[in-house]
Scaffold this motif. Structure first.
Motif: not given
Length: 130
Positions: A1-29
């Motif tokens: 993030x520091x590198x991004x901020x040094x290059x672009x300052x406050x000009x930019x966007x963040x794509x924030x993603x989360x994998x839904x129901x992640x912990x309960x979908x982890x396959x043990x094997x």
């Protein structure tokens, strides 16, 4: 993030993603096979398997126990094979991940829309091959 901020300052966007129901979908094997490749000592693997499986006796070999500190480590490790392809195959310059949450910063909104579509396609393909 520091590198991004040094290059672009406050000009930019963040794509924030989360994998839904992640912990309960982890396959043990899948998690078990990942540990088999890393740890050659049987006793270590047996301890890890005990933590994963004995905490989830009621499930069908899927999911991690919630509020268990080691579950965070398991959850982060489970997706470690995604990190390099995200940067190399999808050519994402800035990529930050913690467990099932990840952030892609970029100075062009359309780029992030394109990467979101490619990321979803990539993750779905990986999930179907797991």
């Amino acid at each position: 993030m520091r590198d991004f901020y040094c290059r672009y300052g406050k000009d930019g966007y963040l794509l924030n993603c989360e994998i839904g129901k992640y912990s309960e979908s982890i396959i043990h094997k899948v998690l078990k096979s990942k540990y088999r490749r890393v740890f050659s000592v049987t006793e270590i693997c047996n301890i890890l398997y005990h933590i994963i499986f004995d905490c989830n006796k009621d499930t069908l070999d899927i999911g991690l126990p919630l509020c268990n500190p080691i579950s965070q480590w398991f959850a982060s490790y489970y997706l470690d094979g995604v990190d390099h392809p995200m940067k190399e195959k999808l050519q994402i310059q800035y990529y930050i991940r913690h467990m099932d949450d990840f952030v892609l910063p970029h100075h062009v909104k359309e780029y992030l829309k394109d990467r979101l579509a490619k990321t979803l396609k990539f993750l779905r393909k990986r999930a179907s091959s797991a």
